[in-house]
Design an enzyme around this catalytic site. Structure first.
Site, PDB file in Angstrom:
ATOM      1  N   HIS A  18      -3.124   7.235   2.562  1.00  0.00           N
ATOM      2  CA  HIS A  18      -3.550   5.952   1.990  1.00  0.00           C
ATOM      3  C   HIS A  18      -4.906   5.600   2.601  1.00  0.00           C
ATOM      4  CE1 HIS A  18      -3.838   1.868   0.794  1.00  0.00           C
ATOM      5  NE2 HIS A  18      -3.648   1.391   2.007  1.00  0.00           N
ATOM      6  N   CYS A  53       0.809  -1.231   0.000  1.00  0.00           N
ATOM      7  CA  CYS A  53       0.000   0.000   0.000  1.00  0.00           C
ATOM      8  C   CYS A  53       0.836   1.272   0.000  1.00  0.00           C
ATOM      9  CB  CYS A  53      -0.964   0.001   1.178  1.00  0.00           C
ATOM     10  SG  CYS A  53      -2.205  -1.279   1.026  1.00  0.00           S
ATOM     11  N   ASN A 110     -10.175   0.018  -0.212  1.00  0.00           N
ATOM     12  CA  ASN A 110      -8.707   0.064  -0.281  1.00  0.00           C
ATOM     13  C   ASN A 110      -8.255  -0.504  -1.626  1.00  0.00           C
ATOM     14  OD1 ASN A 110      -5.969  -0.239  -0.030  1.00  0.00           O
ATOM     15  ND2 ASN A 110      -6.013  -1.279   1.944  1.00  0.00           N
TER      16      ASN A 110
END
Ligand code: ACO
Length: 355
Positions: A274, A134, A304
């Site tokens: 993020h 990520c 996500n």
């Protein structure tokens, strides 16, 4: 040599230094998300979950899913790049380098970056993949920046793209509600103005791998009947452990970046975090003592998307971005990897946002 002459020479050197100092700046951004929308209600028909749990624990309302046989991450990355070229008026042959940050490459090899470059007609670019889970997109930005600062390359594209649905176990309620598919691409170019990426602070700690990984399919445990039967080709995550690390690491690195550059909370235009969990984002913003209005949030729309979350945010908020805005990008992901980038935005987004 007289003192006056010495001072004049020093001033001339200083001027030359300033004139030749370049920064790497984002000069355009585009995204691609697939049409199919997987809602919390539809997920509730697949596993034992419900809209209220997902919304309150994560902030996610829906996510986009790439459907279609043979479709992979490059099928999102390539349209994002083609749109980016159109939007910025850049010729495909002028791109020097394309970096694709992804944990879901089309294939083990060749690199998805090679496939995207081919599909987008980037005949003169070299290209490679970068995997930092990520945190991949901010790792990609810092990598692209260093290529530009070297003076050797002038137009670099970073694509953050993931088809997370290809590694999500839709029988595991603890992970399947979290992830979605998408891609975002940015163009970086040199500038002699004091805009663009000012600083980056990146970290990794491989001992964190025990909490978040994909067990099989790599060289340590190649695919076999056993690995498939054991459902080992999906994301394995110990959510609470990852949550604790994510909150402390993302907040620490972001606060450190503010302190290092003497950025007061009211001087920061945007935090671009993020998008893994709204509670992680809120905790980071609280530690930075910034107002929720200074935080880019679109997790409710996409979930996500791993490497695509930050470019998706920048794109969705592009019309609000002004030249000179002080921005901190911050991420945490599998590895563990984490980091923050401080940049001064290089153009007025309102003029180009809907192109
Ligand atoms: N629906 C309903 N109940 C659920 C669901 C669900 N979808 N998922 C878990 N539960 C249950 C659990 O079984 C547990 O029940 P129990 O108490 O009876 O055992 C209860 O809810 C609480 O589970 P927790 O795991 O404690 O829930 P938590 O509040 O920690 O939320 C989550 C889980 C959302 C995964 C959170 O831990 C998280 O966001 N972790 C970090 C994720 C992250 O940042 N990952 C890094 C990036 S990803 C990457 O790099 C690829």
């Amino acid at each position: 040599m007289s003192g006056k002459i010495k001072i004049a020479i020093l001033a001339a050197c200083k001027n030359k230094e300033n004139m030749s100092k370049i920064n790497a700046a984002i000069t355009g951004i585009s995204t691609y998300v697939p049409d199919y929308i997987l809602t919390n209600d539809e997920l509730s028909t697949m596993v034992d979950t419900n809209n209220e749990w997902i919304l309150s624990r994560t902030g996610i309302k829906k996510r986009h899913i790439l459907k279609g046989e043979g479709k992979g991450t490059s099928d999102m990355g390539a349209p994002a790049v083609l749109q980016l070229l159109k939007k910025t008026g850049t010729k495909a042959e002028d791109i020097d380098l394309l970096i694709c940050t992804t944990v879901t490459p089309d294939m083990q090899f060749p690199a998805t970056a090679n496939i995207i470059a081919d599909k987008a007609g980037l005949k003169n670019a070299f290209s490679f993949d970068l995997n930092a889970a990520c945190s991949g997109f901010i790792y990609g930005l810092q990598t692209a920046r260093t290529y530009i600062l070297s003076g050797l390359y002038k137009k670099v594209i970073v694509v953050g793209a993931d088809k997370m649905s290809s590694i999500v176990d839709y029988t595991d309620r603890t992970t399947c509600v979290l992830f979605g598919d998408g891609a975002g691409a940015v163009l970086l170019e040199p500038t002699t103005e004091n805009f663009g990426i000012i600083d980056a602070d990146l970290h990794s700690d491989g001992s964190g791998r025990i909490h978040l990984h994909q067990k099989a399919g790599g060289s340590a445990k190649p695919a076999s009947h056993e690995t498939i039967d054991a459902r080992e080709h999906y994301i394995f995550q110990e959510g609470q452990a990852v949550f604790k690390f994510a909150v402390s690491r993302m907040a620490d690195v972001s606060v450190d970046m503010m302190n290092k550059h003497h950025i007061k909370p009211e001087d920061l235009a945007w935090l671009v975090p993020h998008q893994a969990n709204l509670r992680i984002i809120d905790a980071t913003a609280r530690r930075m003592r910034i107002d929720p209005k200074q935080v880019m949030i679109n997790i409710q729309e996409y979930g996500n998307t791993t490497d695509a979350t930050i470019p998706l945010c920048l794109h969705d908020y592009e019309k609000h971005l002004k030249k000179g805005d002080k921005i901190i990008l911050s991420a945490f992901g599998g590895g563990f990897t984490w980091g923050a980038i401080y940049m001064k935005w290089a153009y007025d987004g309102a003029a180009v946002a809907d192109r």
